[in-house]
Design a protein around this motif. Structure first.
Motif, PDB file in Angstrom:
ATOM      1  N   LYS A 175       1.365  -8.603  11.556  1.00 46.73           N
ATOM      2  CA  LYS A 175       2.113  -7.592  12.322  1.00 46.73           C
ATOM      3  C   LYS A 175       2.034  -6.214  11.672  1.00 46.73           C
ATOM      4  O   LYS A 175       2.795  -5.314  12.012  1.00 46.73           O
ATOM      5  CB  LYS A 175       3.587  -8.003  12.442  1.00 46.73           C
ATOM      6  N   GLY A 176       1.201  -6.098  10.623  1.00 43.08           N
ATOM      7  CA  GLY A 176       0.986  -4.773  10.049  1.00 43.08           C
ATOM      8  C   GLY A 176       1.620  -4.519   8.691  1.00 43.08           C
ATOM      9  O   GLY A 176       1.622  -3.381   8.208  1.00 43.08           O
ATOM     10  N   ALA A 177       2.177  -5.546   8.038  1.00 46.20           N
ATOM     11  CA  ALA A 177       2.779  -5.335   6.714  1.00 46.20           C
ATOM     12  C   ALA A 177       1.688  -5.001   5.700  1.00 46.20           C
ATOM     13  O   ALA A 177       0.632  -5.630   5.681  1.00 46.20           O
ATOM     14  CB  ALA A 177       3.547  -6.582   6.277  1.00 46.20           C
ATOM     15  N   ASN A 178       1.972  -4.014   4.853  1.00 43.76           N
ATOM     16  CA  ASN A 178       1.004  -3.498   3.887  1.00 43.76           C
ATOM     17  C   ASN A 178       0.924  -4.398   2.647  1.00 43.76           C
ATOM     18  O   ASN A 178       1.914  -4.581   1.941  1.00 43.76           O
ATOM     19  CB  ASN A 178       1.424  -2.071   3.488  1.00 43.76           C
ATOM     20  N   VAL A 179      -0.276  -4.926   2.381  1.00 43.03           N
ATOM     21  CA  VAL A 179      -0.487  -5.841   1.255  1.00 43.03           C
ATOM     22  C   VAL A 179      -0.567  -5.081  -0.075  1.00 43.03           C
ATOM     23  O   VAL A 179      -0.349  -5.649  -1.135  1.00 43.03           O
ATOM     24  CB  VAL A 179      -1.774  -6.663   1.489  1.00 43.03           C
ATOM     25  N   GLN A 180      -0.848  -3.785  -0.003  1.00 43.97           N
ATOM     26  CA  GLN A 180      -1.027  -2.994  -1.237  1.00 43.97           C
ATOM     27  C   GLN A 180       0.271  -2.339  -1.702  1.00 43.97           C
ATOM     28  O   GLN A 180       0.255  -1.565  -2.665  1.00 43.97           O
ATOM     29  CB  GLN A 180      -2.080  -1.889  -0.994  1.00 43.97           C
ATOM     30  N   ILE A 181       1.376  -2.655  -1.059  1.00 41.06           N
ATOM     31  CA  ILE A 181       2.632  -1.966  -1.367  1.00 41.06           C
ATOM     32  C   ILE A 181       3.054  -2.165  -2.827  1.00 41.06           C
ATOM     33  O   ILE A 181       2.862  -3.233  -3.398  1.00 41.06           O
ATOM     34  CB  ILE A 181       3.747  -2.431  -0.399  1.00 41.06           C
ATOM     35  N   LYS A 182       3.611  -1.085  -3.412  1.00 37.47           N
ATOM     36  CA  LYS A 182       4.130  -1.169  -4.779  1.00 37.47           C
ATOM     37  C   LYS A 182       5.602  -0.777  -4.768  1.00 37.47           C
ATOM     38  O   LYS A 182       5.997   0.107  -4.009  1.00 37.47           O
ATOM     39  CB  LYS A 182       3.360  -0.222  -5.699  1.00 37.47           C
ATOM     40  N   ASP A 183       6.398  -1.419  -5.620  1.00 36.55           N
ATOM     41  CA  ASP A 183       7.822  -1.080  -5.662  1.00 36.55           C
ATOM     42  C   ASP A 183       8.037   0.180  -6.494  1.00 36.55           C
ATOM     43  O   ASP A 183       7.087   0.776  -6.999  1.00 36.55           O
ATOM     44  CB  ASP A 183       8.653  -2.265  -6.165  1.00 36.55           C
ATOM     45  N   LYS A 184       9.300   0.574  -6.661  1.00 37.27           N
ATOM     46  CA  LYS A 184       9.631   1.818  -7.375  1.00 37.27           C
ATOM     47  C   LYS A 184       9.121   1.827  -8.809  1.00 37.27           C
ATOM     48  O   LYS A 184       8.905   2.869  -9.392  1.00 37.27           O
ATOM     49  CB  LYS A 184      11.150   2.032  -7.366  1.00 37.27           C
ATOM     50  N   LYS A 185       8.981   0.629  -9.396  1.00 37.65           N
ATOM     51  CA  LYS A 185       8.506   0.570 -10.775  1.00 37.65           C
ATOM     52  C   LYS A 185       6.983   0.491 -10.849  1.00 37.65           C
ATOM     53  O   LYS A 185       6.415   0.387 -11.931  1.00 37.65           O
ATOM     54  CB  LYS A 185       9.106  -0.650 -11.476  1.00 37.65           C
ATOM     55  N   GLY A 186       6.339   0.486  -9.684  1.00 42.89           N
ATOM     56  CA  GLY A 186       4.883   0.444  -9.668  1.00 42.89           C
ATOM     57  C   GLY A 186       4.322  -0.966  -9.723  1.00 42.89           C
ATOM     58  O   GLY A 186       3.143  -1.157 -10.036  1.00 42.89           O
ATOM     59  N   ASN A 187       5.147  -1.958  -9.433  1.00 42.92           N
ATOM     60  CA  ASN A 187       4.665  -3.346  -9.427  1.00 42.92           C
ATOM     61  C   ASN A 187       4.186  -3.740  -8.038  1.00 42.92           C
ATOM     62  O   ASN A 187       4.837  -3.432  -7.036  1.00 42.92           O
ATOM     63  CB  ASN A 187       5.780  -4.297  -9.858  1.00 42.92           C
ATOM     64  N   ASN A 188       3.057  -4.431  -7.974  1.00 44.12           N
ATOM     65  CA  ASN A 188       2.521  -4.829  -6.673  1.00 44.12           C
ATOM     66  C   ASN A 188       3.003  -6.222  -6.265  1.00 44.12           C
ATOM     67  O   ASN A 188       3.818  -6.849  -6.959  1.00 44.12           O
ATOM     68  CB  ASN A 188       0.989  -4.711  -6.660  1.00 44.12           C
ATOM     69  N   LEU A 189       2.515  -6.712  -5.134  1.00 45.66           N
ATOM     70  CA  LEU A 189       3.012  -7.981  -4.602  1.00 45.66           C
ATOM     71  C   LEU A 189       2.653  -9.171  -5.491  1.00 45.66           C
ATOM     72  O   LEU A 189       3.409 -10.136  -5.587  1.00 45.66           O
ATOM     73  CB  LEU A 189       2.474  -8.206  -3.182  1.00 45.66           C
ATOM     74  N   ALA A 190       1.490  -9.096  -6.167  1.00 46.56           N
ATOM     75  CA  ALA A 190       1.102 -10.198  -7.049  1.00 46.56           C
ATOM     76  C   ALA A 190       2.095 -10.320  -8.208  1.00 46.56           C
ATOM     77  O   ALA A 190       2.460 -11.426  -8.627  1.00 46.56           O
ATOM     78  CB  ALA A 190      -0.312  -9.976  -7.587  1.00 46.56           C
ATOM     79  N   TYR A 191       2.572  -9.166  -8.689  1.00 43.80           N
ATOM     80  CA  TYR A 191       3.610  -9.175  -9.725  1.00 43.80           C
ATOM     81  C   TYR A 191       4.837  -9.939  -9.217  1.00 43.80           C
ATOM     82  O   TYR A 191       5.367 -10.810  -9.900  1.00 43.80           O
ATOM     83  CB  TYR A 191       3.996  -7.739 -10.102  1.00 43.80           C
ATOM     84  N   HIS A 192       5.280  -9.596  -8.014  1.00 41.62           N
ATOM     85  CA  HIS A 192       6.488 -10.240  -7.473  1.00 41.62           C
ATOM     86  C   HIS A 192       6.285 -11.740  -7.265  1.00 41.62           C
ATOM     87  O   HIS A 192       7.196 -12.537  -7.440  1.00 41.62           O
ATOM     88  CB  HIS A 192       6.920  -9.562  -6.177  1.00 41.62           C
TER      89      HIS A 192
END
Lengths: 157, 492
Positions: free
Chosen positions: B347-364
């Motif tokens: 539905k269009g969710a961005n896979v490259q998104i990073k949180d405020k601390k600069g961590n990406n989805l793989a980190y989470h």
């Protein structure tokens, strides 16, 4: 007009006074012991000669919901629950945190202390896990913790 | 086949070890052991003061297992216990005894100096905890009042015992008792919520009508409180219709934190119809609360695809983030499965998104890892594969220089590291603090398995931290390795 002048002068004086408050930077290595349990919430506070909280330097732990577990500090914080201090993540058993504090030179050797307070979910709370006197020696020594902290090591930058 | 039997045996022996202390076993307390039987277990070496991983100790297990006051008293007086000992969720023994309604024990604990005002992590004192759990034995509250607790005391957020007890107080027995002690059915909390609003949590329409008859007012907060429900239950659509249509309460009511009914419903199971009902009544499915969380984010942490689809139709920006910089997809990667994550991506969710601390989805994903238990599906690998397929670089370090290995070693699980082995991560990468994954593992390891695995995959042992320490130095200071007499000479 006169009033305006006075005000300007006062502002100028204030600005120059603030600029002259000399500070120094200290690198702080906080090393946790390998306790069993959740990540610890830790605050680093500046305590004055009367033993009162004067300023919060660092808060480790992201969720304000658990701040009340740091009981003594919370009494100080809850009077004015706004943080200007640095914040970081809670620190797990065995892990460490490295950060830099700025401390006013005028506070050295005046009976001030740095207090490290620790709390872990469902476990004992340590009001003074580590306390370091703000003296030339204290600010370069390695100080062992009495609770979840193994040691704290400061070095002037 | 052989392998299965071996694994089964291994699991059986492992769980045997985990259940070593009989006094921490619920099954033991179910047999109603007398004092002599308990003493016999202690004599066998079962530690009466041991805490399990959730901080329950034998005293709490005994109280919750309805052991006699005599047995509980004996256990309290064993070395390492005592009335000041903190247990699960920051409770003392008085919290537990008050909840189960053992008057003799409550009186004993009060006489021994238990802290009557100790707040647990939910901000409940022992008396509040009893009321919140629907304890109807009024002798318990008599004991607290006799010991000096003011019946009219207002607790956090301005609640009193009557308001706390009312959701479970169907026939108002407890409420009538509290009224006799000076509280009133018309008392409200600091936000103005009434006894009716509180009772809406459990949604017993007869009780709600009885309260109206007794002159209790109702406010819009009842709608949100009904959606909050209680810990174990959710309300039926009839309750909501009664509040919204019969009483004309506002469906769009919000809490002080800016949450609508949807924020609560999105986290409960089987709520699709009720969610649709509220959307049809004008509740905004995309509304963020004060922390920036939307109902879609909260639902993305669950696995109900029907609810997600419903909320998605009312969502304009699927990549909206909360104050921490987390999107709905972040929530799915942390807590849900690959199916939900794939739906959001489609539905269009961005896979490259990073949180405020600069961590990406793989980190989470790695940060939220829990070893699958029993027959649980391997959601971790499915989500990792999905992220890779959709173009996320698993070998890239996070903003603070940490690789996925740095994040993974904290979990002390070689199986997790093996799942990451094909990702092409540099095992010797140093983060902003100069630490390699091996350094980090040396600090947090509980045994040598992760350390040995990292060395076997090429981790260098001679890299030093910014404080001039090698992995060997760090492992040498690790109290758990010392205690387990684990040799770390292979790190030299």
């Amino acid at each position: 007009m006169k009033v305006f002048y006075k005000l300007c002068l006062a502002l100028l004086l204030l600005a120059s006074f603030q600029a002259s408050a000399q500070t120094s930077k200290y690198k702080c290595l906080l090393q946790m012991s390998n306790y069993i349990g959740e990540g610890a919430y830790i605050t680093v506070s500046l305590i004055n000669a009367k033993g009162e909280y004067e300023k919060t330097l660092y808060v480790m732990g992201d969720d304000a919901q658990w701040y009340n577990s740091l009981k003594e500090w919370y009494k100080f914080y809850s009077k004015k629950p706004k943080l200007s201090a640095k914040t970081g993540a809670s620190v797990a058993g065995g892990d460490r945190s490295v950060t830099v504090f700025e401390i006013e030179d005028s506070k050295i050797g005046k009976g001030y202390k740095l207090r490290f307070e620790t709390a872990v979910e469902d476990q004992k709370y340590h009001a003074t896990d580590v306390e370091i006197p703000l003296t030339a020696e204290g600010l370069t020594a390695k100080t062992d913790g009495t609770g979840y902290i193994r040691y704290v090591k400061l070095s002037k930058q | 086949m052989k392998k299965t039997i071996f694994t089964a045996l291994l699991l059986a022996s492992l769980s045997g070890f985990a259940q070593q202390n009989s006094l921490l076993s619920q099954d033991f307390w179910k047999t109603n052991p007398g004092l002599d039987a308990v003493k016999a277990e202690v004599a066998k070496g079962n530690n009466p003061a041991e805490l399990n991983p959730n901080a329950f100790d034998p005293v709490v297990m005994a109280i919750n297992g309805n052991a006699s006051a005599e047995t509980v008293t004996y256990l309290i007086n064993q070395p390492g216990n005592g009335v000041k000992k903190p247990t699960h969720d920051g409770r003392n023994y008085l919290h537990w005894a008050a909840r189960t309604g053992d008057v003799k024990l409550v009186e004993y604990l009060i006489a021994q100096g238990s802290d009557l005002n100790l707040e647990d992590t939910h901000n409940y004192t022992p008396a509040q905890f009893a009321a919140a759990n629907g304890q109807t034995n009024t002798a318990i509250y008599d004991a607290f009042f006799k010991a000096g607790i003011d019946p009219k005391k207002k607790y956090k957020d301005g609640v009193n015992l009557l308001l706390i007890a009312i959701p479970a107080d169907k026939d108002l027995t407890l409420a009538n008792y509290f009224v006799s002690k000076g509280m009133s059915l018309k008392d409200v909390d600091a936000s103005g919520a009434t006894a009716f609003d509180y009772a809406a949590r459990t949604g017993n329409i007869d009780q709600l009508k009885a309260l109206i008859k007794a002159g209790v007012k109702y406010t819009d907060q009842a709608v949100v409180m009904a959606a909050q429900g209680s810990r174990r239950s959710a309300n039926t659509i009839e309750v909501y219709k009664y509040l919204v249509e019969d009483l004309k309460l506002k469906a769009t009511a919000t809490t002080a934190e800016g949450q609508t009914v949807l924020h609560f419903l999105a986290r409960k199971e089987n709520q699709a119809d009720i969610i649709k009902y509220f959307i049809s009544k004008g509740v905004d499915a995309a509304k963020a609360d004060k922390e920036g969380n939307t109902p879609l984010m909260l639902a993305s942490a669950g696995k109900d695809v029907q609810v997600l689809q419903t909320l998605l139709t009312g969502t304009k920006d699927i990549n909206a983030v909360n104050a921490k910089g987390e999107s709905a997809l972040t929530f799915a990667i942390q807590n849900s499965n690959a199916e939900v994550a794939a739906l959001l991506i489609a539905k269009g969710a961005n896979v490259q998104i990073k949180d405020k601390k600069g961590n990406n989805l793989a980190y989470h994903l790695v940060e939220a890892y829990r070893a699958p238990r029993g027959n649980q599906p391997d959601d971790f690998t499915a989500k990792l594969t999905l992220l890779k397929e959709k173009g996320l670089n698993l070998a890239a370090p996070q903003q603070d220089g940490s690789t996925l290995y740095h994040v993974a070693v904290v979990k002390n699980d070689v199986a997790l590291l093996k799942k990451l082995s094909a990702a092409g991560i540099d095992v010797n990468a140093q983060n902003a603090e100069g630490l390699t994954a091996l350094h980090k593992a040396a600090m947090v390891a509980k045994d040598d398995s992760v350390l040995k695995y990292l060395v076997s995959t090429g981790a260098k042992t001679n890299i030093k931290t910014e404080f001039d320490e090698t992995a060997y130095d760090l492992a040498g200071e690790n109290e758990l390795l010392q205690k387990g007499k684990v040799s770390v000479d292979f790190l030299k």
